[in-house]
Design a protein around this motif. Structure first.
Motif, PDB file in Angstrom:
ATOM      1  N   VAL A  50       0.789  -1.302   0.062  1.00  0.00           N
ATOM      2  CA  VAL A  50      -0.003   0.064  -0.101  1.00  0.00           C
ATOM      3  C   VAL A  50       0.823   1.222   0.094  1.00  0.00           C
ATOM      4  CG1 VAL A  50      -1.882   1.208   1.190  1.00  0.00           C
ATOM      5  CG2 VAL A  50      -1.789  -0.969   1.114  1.00  0.00           C
ATOM      6  N   ARG A  51       0.542   2.182  -0.555  1.00  0.00           N
ATOM      7  CA  ARG A  51       1.050   3.452  -0.769  1.00  0.00           C
ATOM      8  C   ARG A  51       1.039   4.345   0.702  1.00  0.00           C
ATOM      9  NH1 ARG A  51       2.893   4.573  -5.436  1.00  0.00           N
ATOM     10  NH2 ARG A  51       2.003   3.671  -7.277  1.00  0.00           N
ATOM     11  N   PRO A  52       1.899   4.794   1.403  1.00  0.00           N
ATOM     12  CA  PRO A  52       1.740   5.278   2.780  1.00  0.00           C
ATOM     13  C   PRO A  52       0.703   6.466   2.761  1.00  0.00           C
ATOM     14  CG  PRO A  52       4.043   4.790   2.570  1.00  0.00           C
ATOM     15  CD  PRO A  52       3.375   4.495   1.298  1.00  0.00           C
ATOM     16  N   ALA A  53       0.852   7.381   1.530  1.00  0.00           N
ATOM     17  CA  ALA A  53       0.164   8.529   1.663  1.00  0.00           C
ATOM     18  C   ALA A  53      -1.344   8.109   1.544  1.00  0.00           C
ATOM     19  CB  ALA A  53       0.607   9.359   0.412  1.00  0.00           C
ATOM     20  N   ARG A  54      -1.621   7.154   0.638  1.00  0.00           N
ATOM     21  CA  ARG A  54      -3.002   6.549   0.719  1.00  0.00           C
ATOM     22  C   ARG A  54      -3.585   6.390   2.241  1.00  0.00           C
ATOM     23  NH1 ARG A  54      -5.876   1.574  -2.231  1.00  0.00           N
ATOM     24  NH2 ARG A  54      -7.904   1.914  -1.651  1.00  0.00           N
ATOM     25  N   LEU A  55      -2.590   5.383   2.981  1.00  0.00           N
ATOM     26  CA  LEU A  55      -3.193   5.268   4.185  1.00  0.00           C
ATOM     27  C   LEU A  55      -3.446   6.422   4.978  1.00  0.00           C
ATOM     28  CD1 LEU A  55      -0.764   2.236   4.921  1.00  0.00           C
ATOM     29  CD2 LEU A  55      -3.161   1.952   4.663  1.00  0.00           C
ATOM     30  N   ILE A  56      -2.538   7.296   4.986  1.00  0.00           N
ATOM     31  CA  ILE A  56      -2.488   8.521   5.778  1.00  0.00           C
ATOM     32  C   ILE A  56      -3.682   9.419   5.388  1.00  0.00           C
ATOM     33  CG2 ILE A  56      -1.417  10.859   6.349  1.00  0.00           C
ATOM     34  CD1 ILE A  56       1.269   9.156   5.990  1.00  0.00           C
ATOM     35  N   ALA A  57      -4.119   9.511   4.020  1.00  0.00           N
ATOM     36  CA  ALA A  57      -5.262  10.129   3.607  1.00  0.00           C
ATOM     37  C   ALA A  57      -6.460   9.199   4.158  1.00  0.00           C
ATOM     38  CB  ALA A  57      -5.209  10.219   1.997  1.00  0.00           C
ATOM     39  N   GLU A  58      -6.540   8.208   4.050  1.00  0.00           N
ATOM     40  CA  GLU A  58      -7.659   7.423   4.392  1.00  0.00           C
ATOM     41  C   GLU A  58      -7.985   7.648   5.945  1.00  0.00           C
ATOM     42  OE1 GLU A  58      -9.236   2.804   4.609  1.00  0.00           O
ATOM     43  OE2 GLU A  58      -8.415   3.554   2.475  1.00  0.00           O
ATOM     44  N   GLY A  59      -6.577   7.403   6.645  1.00  0.00           N
ATOM     45  CA  GLY A  59      -6.762   7.404   8.067  1.00  0.00           C
ATOM     46  C   GLY A  59      -7.447   8.842   8.640  1.00  0.00           C
ATOM     47  N   PHE A  60      -6.924   9.883   8.035  1.00  0.00           N
ATOM     48  CA  PHE A  60      -7.330  11.190   8.646  1.00  0.00           C
ATOM     49  C   PHE A  60      -8.462  11.774   7.922  1.00  0.00           C
ATOM     50  CE2 PHE A  60      -2.949  11.331  10.437  1.00  0.00           C
ATOM     51  CZ  PHE A  60      -3.187  11.566  11.748  1.00  0.00           C
TER      52      PHE A  60
END
Length: 185
Positions: A139-149
């Motif tokens: 997974v792309r970390p930027a995608r995880l961060i965007a989804e998480g916040f």
């Protein structure tokens, strides 16, 4: 403030490998194993079904191994079609190499943020987040961060460029291992 997020699979990923019966390149693991013994040698395959034609493909797990060299626990799990063994073997790099296959994790995982704090405003203190993977999901970390916040990905990219989102690992590209990051404003 330290928060832990967990990336976990929701179902088995799709196997990317050409079907022998049709031009499709997507197989779905059936969760069933076929075990065949030849005197002292044993073969075992994970069966996968083509998503287009339903044809069966065999993904090699054991090939011409001496029966005594196979752990009894593994042999029992193969005979009982253990679903957790299916997930383990699909993620095993040796099995992937041997069968010339890759995995497509699209719609097969989710991010559990627990009681995730909202993205900080201009006056709040930084948030440190530890991301843990229960499976090797790229997974792309930027995608995880965007989804998480709940932020747009463009906003996450801006935060990275401005230095307000920092980590010891590179936040561009894909990864499938645990990491931490800090979000500050």
């Amino acid at each position: 403030m330290l928060t832990t997020w967990v990336v976990m699979p929701t179902c088995l990923p799709v196997v990317l490998r050409r079907c022998h019966a049709c031009p499709s390149e997507r197989l779905r693991a059936s969760g069933k194993f076929r075990v065949n013994a030849h005197h002292k040698l044993i073969d075992a395959w994970l069966l996968a079904l083509c998503t287009a034609c339903g044809g069966t493909a065999k993904l090699a797990v054991l090939e011409r191994m001496n029966v005594r060299s196979v752990r009894p626990g593994l042999l029992a799990r193969l005979h009982h079609n253990d679903p957790s063994l299916t997930a383990e073997l699909l993620q095993d790099p040796a099995v992937q190499r041997r069968n010339h296959m890759a995995l497509d994790w699209t719609d097969a995982w989710r991010l559990d943020t627990g009681e995730a704090p909202a993205a900080p405003d201009d006056n709040s203190e930084p948030i440190e987040v530890s991301v843990r993977f229960t499976a090797r999901v790229p997974v792309r970390p930027a995608r995880l961060i965007a989804e998480g916040f709940g932020l747009p990905r463009a906003e996450v990219e801006r935060l990275i460029r401005e230095g307000n989102l920092v980590s010891t690992i590179r936040l561009s590209g894909k990864l499938c291992g645990d990491f931490t990051f800090t979000l500050k404003r």
